[in-house]
Design an enzyme around this catalytic site. Structure first.
Site, PDB file in Angstrom:
ATOM      1  N   LYS A  96      54.518  36.424  39.691  1.00 46.22           N
ATOM      2  CA  LYS A  96      54.293  36.949  38.327  1.00 46.22           C
ATOM      3  C   LYS A  96      53.660  38.329  38.348  1.00 46.22           C
ATOM      4  O   LYS A  96      54.118  39.233  37.673  1.00 46.22           O
ATOM      5  CB  LYS A  96      53.329  36.026  37.570  1.00 46.22           C
ATOM      6  CG  LYS A  96      53.944  34.955  36.771  1.00 46.22           C
ATOM      7  CD  LYS A  96      52.961  34.348  35.784  1.00 46.22           C
ATOM      8  CE  LYS A  96      51.573  34.072  36.235  1.00 46.22           C
ATOM      9  NZ  LYS A  96      51.283  33.010  37.122  1.00 46.22           N
ATOM     10  N   ARG A 118      48.386  29.971  28.633  1.00 45.73           N
ATOM     11  CA  ARG A 118      48.370  28.935  29.671  1.00 45.73           C
ATOM     12  C   ARG A 118      48.302  27.559  29.043  1.00 45.73           C
ATOM     13  O   ARG A 118      48.354  26.560  29.754  1.00 45.73           O
ATOM     14  CB  ARG A 118      47.144  29.128  30.551  1.00 45.73           C
ATOM     15  CG  ARG A 118      47.431  29.873  31.850  1.00 45.73           C
ATOM     16  CD  ARG A 118      46.125  30.039  32.551  1.00 45.73           C
ATOM     17  NE  ARG A 118      46.185  30.196  33.965  1.00 45.73           N
ATOM     18  CZ  ARG A 118      46.201  31.357  34.593  1.00 45.73           C
ATOM     19  NH1 ARG A 118      46.290  32.480  33.940  1.00 45.73           N
ATOM     20  NH2 ARG A 118      46.129  31.399  35.907  1.00 45.73           N
ATOM     21  N   ARG A 158      48.384  35.482  50.550  1.00 46.03           N
ATOM     22  CA  ARG A 158      48.199  36.568  49.565  1.00 46.03           C
ATOM     23  C   ARG A 158      46.883  37.314  49.769  1.00 46.03           C
ATOM     24  O   ARG A 158      45.847  36.710  50.005  1.00 46.03           O
ATOM     25  CB  ARG A 158      48.230  35.976  48.151  1.00 46.03           C
ATOM     26  CG  ARG A 158      47.880  36.976  47.072  1.00 46.03           C
ATOM     27  CD  ARG A 158      48.334  36.538  45.741  1.00 46.03           C
ATOM     28  NE  ARG A 158      47.470  35.541  45.119  1.00 46.03           N
ATOM     29  CZ  ARG A 158      47.666  35.067  43.898  1.00 46.03           C
ATOM     30  NH1 ARG A 158      48.705  35.463  43.186  1.00 46.03           N
ATOM     31  NH2 ARG A 158      46.848  34.167  43.385  1.00 46.03           N
ATOM     32  N   ARG A 171      41.616  36.435  47.579  1.00 46.14           N
ATOM     33  CA  ARG A 171      40.924  36.042  46.348  1.00 46.14           C
ATOM     34  C   ARG A 171      40.070  34.797  46.578  1.00 46.14           C
ATOM     35  O   ARG A 171      40.458  33.913  47.316  1.00 46.14           O
ATOM     36  CB  ARG A 171      41.957  35.743  45.255  1.00 46.14           C
ATOM     37  CG  ARG A 171      42.267  36.934  44.410  1.00 46.14           C
ATOM     38  CD  ARG A 171      43.430  36.689  43.514  1.00 46.14           C
ATOM     39  NE  ARG A 171      43.330  35.512  42.670  1.00 46.14           N
ATOM     40  CZ  ARG A 171      44.120  35.278  41.627  1.00 46.14           C
ATOM     41  NH1 ARG A 171      45.050  36.145  41.307  1.00 46.14           N
ATOM     42  NH2 ARG A 171      43.983  34.196  40.911  1.00 46.14           N
ATOM     43  N   ARG A 212      44.604  24.592  40.703  1.00 45.80           N
ATOM     44  CA  ARG A 212      45.327  25.475  39.782  1.00 45.80           C
ATOM     45  C   ARG A 212      46.763  25.005  39.590  1.00 45.80           C
ATOM     46  O   ARG A 212      47.300  25.060  38.483  1.00 45.80           O
ATOM     47  CB  ARG A 212      45.287  26.919  40.306  1.00 45.80           C
ATOM     48  CG  ARG A 212      43.930  27.573  39.993  1.00 45.80           C
ATOM     49  CD  ARG A 212      43.567  28.618  41.010  1.00 45.80           C
ATOM     50  NE  ARG A 212      44.470  29.745  40.971  1.00 45.80           N
ATOM     51  CZ  ARG A 212      44.763  30.492  42.044  1.00 45.80           C
ATOM     52  NH1 ARG A 212      44.264  30.196  43.219  1.00 45.80           N
ATOM     53  NH2 ARG A 212      45.560  31.514  41.915  1.00 45.80           N
TER      54      ARG A 212
HETATM   55  P1  AMP Z   1      45.294  34.442  37.411  1.00 41.65           P
HETATM   56  O1  AMP Z   1      44.982  35.754  38.038  1.00 41.65           O
HETATM   57  O2  AMP Z   1      46.265  34.546  36.272  1.00 41.65           O
HETATM   58  O3  AMP Z   1      45.705  33.392  38.419  1.00 41.65           O
HETATM   59  O4  AMP Z   1      43.928  33.922  36.738  1.00 41.65           O
HETATM   60  C1  AMP Z   1      42.781  33.693  37.536  1.00 41.65           C
HETATM   61  C2  AMP Z   1      41.844  32.738  36.806  1.00 41.65           C
HETATM   62  O5  AMP Z   1      41.424  33.353  35.560  1.00 41.65           O
HETATM   63  C3  AMP Z   1      42.457  31.409  36.397  1.00 41.65           C
HETATM   64  O6  AMP Z   1      42.448  30.449  37.455  1.00 41.65           O
HETATM   65  C4  AMP Z   1      41.529  31.019  35.239  1.00 41.65           C
HETATM   66  O7  AMP Z   1      40.272  30.578  35.714  1.00 41.65           O
HETATM   67  C5  AMP Z   1      41.304  32.360  34.543  1.00 41.65           C
HETATM   68  N1  AMP Z   1      42.352  32.638  33.519  1.00 41.65           N
HETATM   69  C6  AMP Z   1      43.258  33.638  33.535  1.00 41.65           C
HETATM   70  N2  AMP Z   1      44.030  33.602  32.439  1.00 41.65           N
HETATM   71  C7  AMP Z   1      43.610  32.541  31.716  1.00 41.65           C
HETATM   72  C8  AMP Z   1      44.029  31.967  30.484  1.00 41.65           C
HETATM   73  N3  AMP Z   1      45.064  32.465  29.774  1.00 41.65           N
HETATM   74  N4  AMP Z   1      43.367  30.873  30.040  1.00 41.65           N
HETATM   75  C9  AMP Z   1      42.328  30.338  30.731  1.00 41.65           C
HETATM   76  N5  AMP Z   1      41.884  30.827  31.908  1.00 41.65           N
HETATM   77  C10 AMP Z   1      42.519  31.929  32.405  1.00 41.65           C
END
Ligand code: AMP
Length: 226
Positions: free
Chosen positions: A17, A93, A130, A162, A173
């Site tokens: 993504k 999400r 990653r 990360r 996740r």
């Molecule tokens: P990502 O980089 O999109 O994988 O997001 C990293 C973390 O940020 C996720 O595992 C959540 O803890 C938080 N996060 C990001 N976007 C959202 C969202 N739309 N709703 C809730 N938590 C989010």
């Protein structure tokens, strides 16, 4: 100039993504709005939101819908997103976030939602290798590192693994994705906005499929074999 777009990109963690959203934002000349990047910036600057979000993020849990949607609402009110649209990455999400997003956009609406489909075995491999830039979020991997010593090619920031790319957090996740985010696919299908994209193959091939799906939709042709 190519017309702007209001686009959401869905896909499991590790489906590519982030990479595709950056490429699509360049192609359509619209901002890349990543809720994960925005939250990581809050954590880094130790804002009150960042302090509340950090522990949840490290464990792979979701931040509350209200907090995330307030942040997204402010961002999509900015002049650049108002003028050309956005590529929204990591949001919605949950169904509640999708509903909230639709309300924020009223009387307009999204142009399209792309779902990047990649088998779970492949995303697990990608997530384990990653690496990301702490400053600009650019993605690398163990197999494809930056040119010099884990320093970002784009901005010179440090490139690291990360904190939520540990085995336990990854499992959590993906579990949350299946339970809370996967139902969005059906929700957007019902709203006639969803196109599934084969997310395997080279990043260039996937970008071509995404751009073709969007262009086809804009010219009202049914997409073929995306
Ligand atoms: P990502 O980089 O999109 O994988 O997001 C990293 C973390 O940020 C996720 O595992 C959540 O803890 C938080 N996060 C990001 N976007 C959202 C969202 N739309 N709703 C809730 N938590 C989010």
């Amino acid at each position: 100039m190519v017309p702007g777009v209001r686009l959401v990109v869905l896909g499991k963690q590790g489906a590519g993504k982030g990479t595709q959203c950056v490429r699509l934002s360049h192609h359509f000349v619209v901002p890349h709005v990543s809720t994960g990047d925005m939250l990581r910036a809050e954590v880094k600057s130790r804002t009150p939101l960042g302090q509340r979000a950090k522990a949840l993020m490290d464990q792979g849990e979701l931040i509350s819908d209200d907090l995330v949607m307030e942040m997204v609402g402010q961002r999509i009110d900015d002049s650049d997103t108002q003028a050309r649209g956005f590529v929204l990455d990591g949001c919605p999400r949950t169904i509640s976030q999708a509903q909230h997003l639709a309300d924020l956009l009223e009387p307009d609406h999204l142009d399209l939602v792309l779902d990047l489909e990649v088998p779970t075995t492949m995303v697990l491999k990608r997530l384990a290798s990653r690496r990301v830039c702490v400053d600009c979020g650019a993605n690398y991997s163990v197999a494809s590192p930056p040119l010099t010593n884990w320093t970002c090619d784009v901005c010179g920031g440090e490139v690291i693994q990360r904190e939520d790319d540990t085995e336990d957090a990854i499992r959590r996740r993906l579990e949350l994705y299946d339970r809370q985010t996967a139902p969005l696919i059906e929700w957007y299908q019902r709203h006639d906005l969803l196109i599934s994209i084969n997310g395997t193959g080279s990043p260039d091939a996937v970008t071509r499929r995404c751009v073709k799906a969007i262009d086809d939709r804009r010219s009202n042709r049914s997409p073929v074999e995306v």
